[in-house]
Design a protein around this motif. Structure first.
Motif, PDB file in Angstrom:
ATOM      1  N   PRO A   1       3.251   1.755   3.854  1.00  0.00           N
ATOM      2  CA  PRO A   1       2.999   0.894   2.695  1.00  0.00           C
ATOM      3  C   PRO A   1       2.208  -0.356   3.057  1.00  0.00           C
ATOM      4  O   PRO A   1       2.150  -0.757   4.213  1.00  0.00           O
ATOM      5  CB  PRO A   1       4.414   0.529   2.226  1.00  0.00           C
ATOM      6  N   ASP A   2       1.604  -0.953   2.027  1.00  0.00           N
ATOM      7  CA  ASP A   2       0.942  -2.258   2.137  1.00  0.00           C
ATOM      8  C   ASP A   2      -0.301  -2.246   3.017  1.00  0.00           C
ATOM      9  O   ASP A   2      -0.761  -3.302   3.460  1.00  0.00           O
ATOM     10  CB  ASP A   2       1.918  -3.337   2.647  1.00  0.00           C
TER      11      ASP A   2
ATOM     12  N   GLN B   1      -5.938   6.790   2.476  1.00  0.00           N
ATOM     13  CA  GLN B   1      -6.480   7.814   1.593  1.00  0.00           C
ATOM     14  C   GLN B   1      -5.787   9.123   1.929  1.00  0.00           C
ATOM     15  O   GLN B   1      -5.710   9.514   3.097  1.00  0.00           O
ATOM     16  CB  GLN B   1      -7.994   7.952   1.779  1.00  0.00           C
ATOM     17  N   ARG B   2      -5.266   9.791   0.897  1.00  0.00           N
ATOM     18  CA  ARG B   2      -4.521  11.021   1.118  1.00  0.00           C
ATOM     19  C   ARG B   2      -5.095  12.129   0.259  1.00  0.00           C
ATOM     20  O   ARG B   2      -5.301  11.955  -0.932  1.00  0.00           O
ATOM     21  CB  ARG B   2      -3.040  10.801   0.799  1.00  0.00           C
ATOM     22  N   GLU B   3      -5.364  13.272   0.874  1.00  0.00           N
ATOM     23  CA  GLU B   3      -5.847  14.456   0.165  1.00  0.00           C
ATOM     24  C   GLU B   3      -4.711  15.459   0.063  1.00  0.00           C
ATOM     25  O   GLU B   3      -3.990  15.702   1.027  1.00  0.00           O
ATOM     26  CB  GLU B   3      -7.033  15.080   0.903  1.00  0.00           C
ATOM     27  N   MET B   4      -4.561  16.060  -1.112  1.00  0.00           N
ATOM     28  CA  MET B   4      -3.502  17.024  -1.337  1.00  0.00           C
ATOM     29  C   MET B   4      -4.079  18.436  -1.350  1.00  0.00           C
ATOM     30  O   MET B   4      -5.251  18.653  -1.703  1.00  0.00           O
ATOM     31  CB  MET B   4      -2.793  16.744  -2.661  1.00  0.00           C
ATOM     32  N   ASP B   5      -3.256  19.414  -0.973  1.00  0.00           N
ATOM     33  CA  ASP B   5      -3.714  20.798  -1.008  1.00  0.00           C
ATOM     34  C   ASP B   5      -3.516  21.375  -2.410  1.00  0.00           C
ATOM     35  O   ASP B   5      -3.118  20.667  -3.344  1.00  0.00           O
ATOM     36  CB  ASP B   5      -3.019  21.633   0.071  1.00  0.00           C
ATOM     37  N   ASP B   6      -3.777  22.658  -2.578  1.00  0.00           N
ATOM     38  CA  ASP B   6      -3.724  23.249  -3.915  1.00  0.00           C
ATOM     39  C   ASP B   6      -2.303  23.402  -4.442  1.00  0.00           C
ATOM     40  O   ASP B   6      -2.100  23.743  -5.606  1.00  0.00           O
ATOM     41  CB  ASP B   6      -4.450  24.598  -3.938  1.00  0.00           C
ATOM     42  N   ARG B   7      -1.299  23.123  -3.606  1.00  0.00           N
ATOM     43  CA  ARG B   7       0.097  23.135  -4.058  1.00  0.00           C
ATOM     44  C   ARG B   7       0.595  21.725  -4.361  1.00  0.00           C
ATOM     45  O   ARG B   7       1.743  21.558  -4.760  1.00  0.00           O
ATOM     46  CB  ARG B   7       0.986  23.774  -2.982  1.00  0.00           C
TER      47      ARG B   7
ATOM     48  N   ALA C   1      -2.393  17.267   2.606  1.00  0.00           N
ATOM     49  CA  ALA C   1      -3.180  18.053   3.548  1.00  0.00           C
ATOM     50  C   ALA C   1      -3.781  17.164   4.626  1.00  0.00           C
ATOM     51  O   ALA C   1      -3.862  17.562   5.794  1.00  0.00           O
ATOM     52  CB  ALA C   1      -4.283  18.813   2.821  1.00  0.00           C
ATOM     53  N   GLU C   2      -4.190  15.951   4.228  1.00  0.00           N
ATOM     54  CA  GLU C   2      -4.816  15.032   5.177  1.00  0.00           C
ATOM     55  C   GLU C   2      -4.554  13.595   4.743  1.00  0.00           C
ATOM     56  O   GLU C   2      -4.603  13.276   3.555  1.00  0.00           O
ATOM     57  CB  GLU C   2      -6.316  15.298   5.266  1.00  0.00           C
ATOM     58  N   LEU C   3      -4.269  12.760   5.709  1.00  0.00           N
ATOM     59  CA  LEU C   3      -4.016  11.339   5.474  1.00  0.00           C
ATOM     60  C   LEU C   3      -4.894  10.529   6.407  1.00  0.00           C
ATOM     61  O   LEU C   3      -4.935  10.809   7.616  1.00  0.00           O
ATOM     62  CB  LEU C   3      -2.538  11.018   5.719  1.00  0.00           C
ATOM     63  N   ASP C   4      -5.614   9.560   5.859  1.00  0.00           N
ATOM     64  CA  ASP C   4      -6.431   8.659   6.660  1.00  0.00           C
ATOM     65  C   ASP C   4      -5.876   7.252   6.536  1.00  0.00           C
ATOM     66  O   ASP C   4      -5.783   6.707   5.424  1.00  0.00           O
ATOM     67  CB  ASP C   4      -7.884   8.693   6.181  1.00  0.00           C
ATOM     68  N   GLN C   5      -5.506   6.664   7.679  1.00  0.00           N
ATOM     69  CA  GLN C   5      -4.946   5.311   7.681  1.00  0.00           C
ATOM     70  C   GLN C   5      -5.055   4.718   9.085  1.00  0.00           C
ATOM     71  O   GLN C   5      -4.903   5.424  10.090  1.00  0.00           O
ATOM     72  CB  GLN C   5      -3.481   5.321   7.240  1.00  0.00           C
ATOM     73  N   ASP C   6      -5.316   3.421   9.139  1.00  0.00           N
ATOM     74  CA  ASP C   6      -5.373   2.692  10.411  1.00  0.00           C
ATOM     75  C   ASP C   6      -6.367   3.309  11.387  1.00  0.00           C
ATOM     76  O   ASP C   6      -6.187   3.229  12.606  1.00  0.00           O
ATOM     77  CB  ASP C   6      -3.984   2.632  11.074  1.00  0.00           C
ATOM     78  N   GLY C   7      -7.418   3.927  10.859  1.00  0.00           N
ATOM     79  CA  GLY C   7      -8.412   4.547  11.722  1.00  0.00           C
ATOM     80  C   GLY C   7      -8.028   5.921  12.238  1.00  0.00           C
ATOM     81  O   GLY C   7      -8.785   6.528  13.005  1.00  0.00           O
ATOM     82  N   TRP C   8      -6.880   6.433  11.828  1.00  0.00           N
ATOM     83  CA  TRP C   8      -6.410   7.756  12.248  1.00  0.00           C
ATOM     84  C   TRP C   8      -6.538   8.749  11.099  1.00  0.00           C
ATOM     85  O   TRP C   8      -6.389   8.393   9.930  1.00  0.00           O
ATOM     86  CB  TRP C   8      -4.944   7.687  12.674  1.00  0.00           C
ATOM     87  N   THR C   9      -6.770  10.003  11.445  1.00  0.00           N
ATOM     88  CA  THR C   9      -6.723  11.108  10.498  1.00  0.00           C
ATOM     89  C   THR C   9      -5.559  12.002  10.873  1.00  0.00           C
ATOM     90  O   THR C   9      -5.470  12.481  12.005  1.00  0.00           O
ATOM     91  CB  THR C   9      -8.027  11.920  10.517  1.00  0.00           C
TER      92      THR C   9
END
Length: 201
Positions: A137-138, A142-148, A152-160
């Motif tokens: 939090p805070d 950016q978070r991508e969701m799959d078809d369910r 599927a993928e989270l981008d934060q603090d320079g990490w994927t």
């Protein structure tokens, strides 16, 4: 190799169909993430057993992970096949300690401990969110969701963070395999056993 273990330790180093609940083999179903997300946000305690791997430009290593997470305390223990014994990271609200074959080290935060021992730092404090499929939090993410509808993928603090597989434990779908990358560092966590403790520790 002890130093490589330490690096990952800090990087390292989460309802159903109307007709019937899904079996483990069915995998997550649409709508289940929305139904369980608030429960995951409230989840503060668990035990997790798995295997971690770290790949760097010039080396790679792996170790077994035993992680106990409490509401105000965590303990991560890494053991591996390289003859270096074990590395234990313990954290409380005001102190973090790292114990390896080289000694015991302390700092106020895991990031500060990394900076002191390694000369650089990683967003360690985010990992207990990421392992539930949640952004810390805070901070921007950016978070991508799959078809369910599952992360599927989270981008934060320079990490994927890629969520490759999920496992059903006590009516919760939790990540079973995660791959975390930043530049030329790649860390993989495979969970063999999840024990979420939703009520009391």
């Amino acid at each position: 190799m002890t130093r490589l273990f330490t690096v990952f330790l800090f990087t390292v180093l989460m309802v159903g169909c109307a007709s019937r609940p899904p079996s483990h083999e069915d995998g997550p179903q649409p709508g289940q993430w929305d139904a369980q997300e608030s429960t995951l946000e409230a989840l503060e305690r668990w035990q997790l057993v798995g295997k971690v791997g770290l790949r760097l430009p010039n080396d790679s290593t792996s170790a077994n992970l035993d992680w106990h997470q409490g509401a105000a305390y965590y303990r991560m223990m890494l053991t591996g096949p390289f003859g270096s014994g074990r590395s234990v990271l313990e954290g409380r609200s005001d102190e973090v300690t790292l114990t390896t074959g080289e000694g015991r080290f302390e700092a106020e935060t895991p990031e500060a401990l990394m900076q002191e021992q390694l000369g650089w730092s990683l967003p360690v404090s985010s990992l207990h969110y990421w392992v539930r499929g949640l952004p810390a939090p805070d901070r921007a993410s950016q978070r991508e969701m799959d078809d369910r509808g599952f992360p599927a993928e989270l981008d934060q603090d320079g990490w994927t963070i890629e969520y490759r597989d999920w496992t059903l434990v006590e009516d919760l779908w939790l990540p079973r395999r995660m791959v975390m990358t930043q530049d030329d560092v790649r860390a993989t966590l495979v969970v063999n056993e999840w024990e979420p403790q939703v009520d009391n520790d």
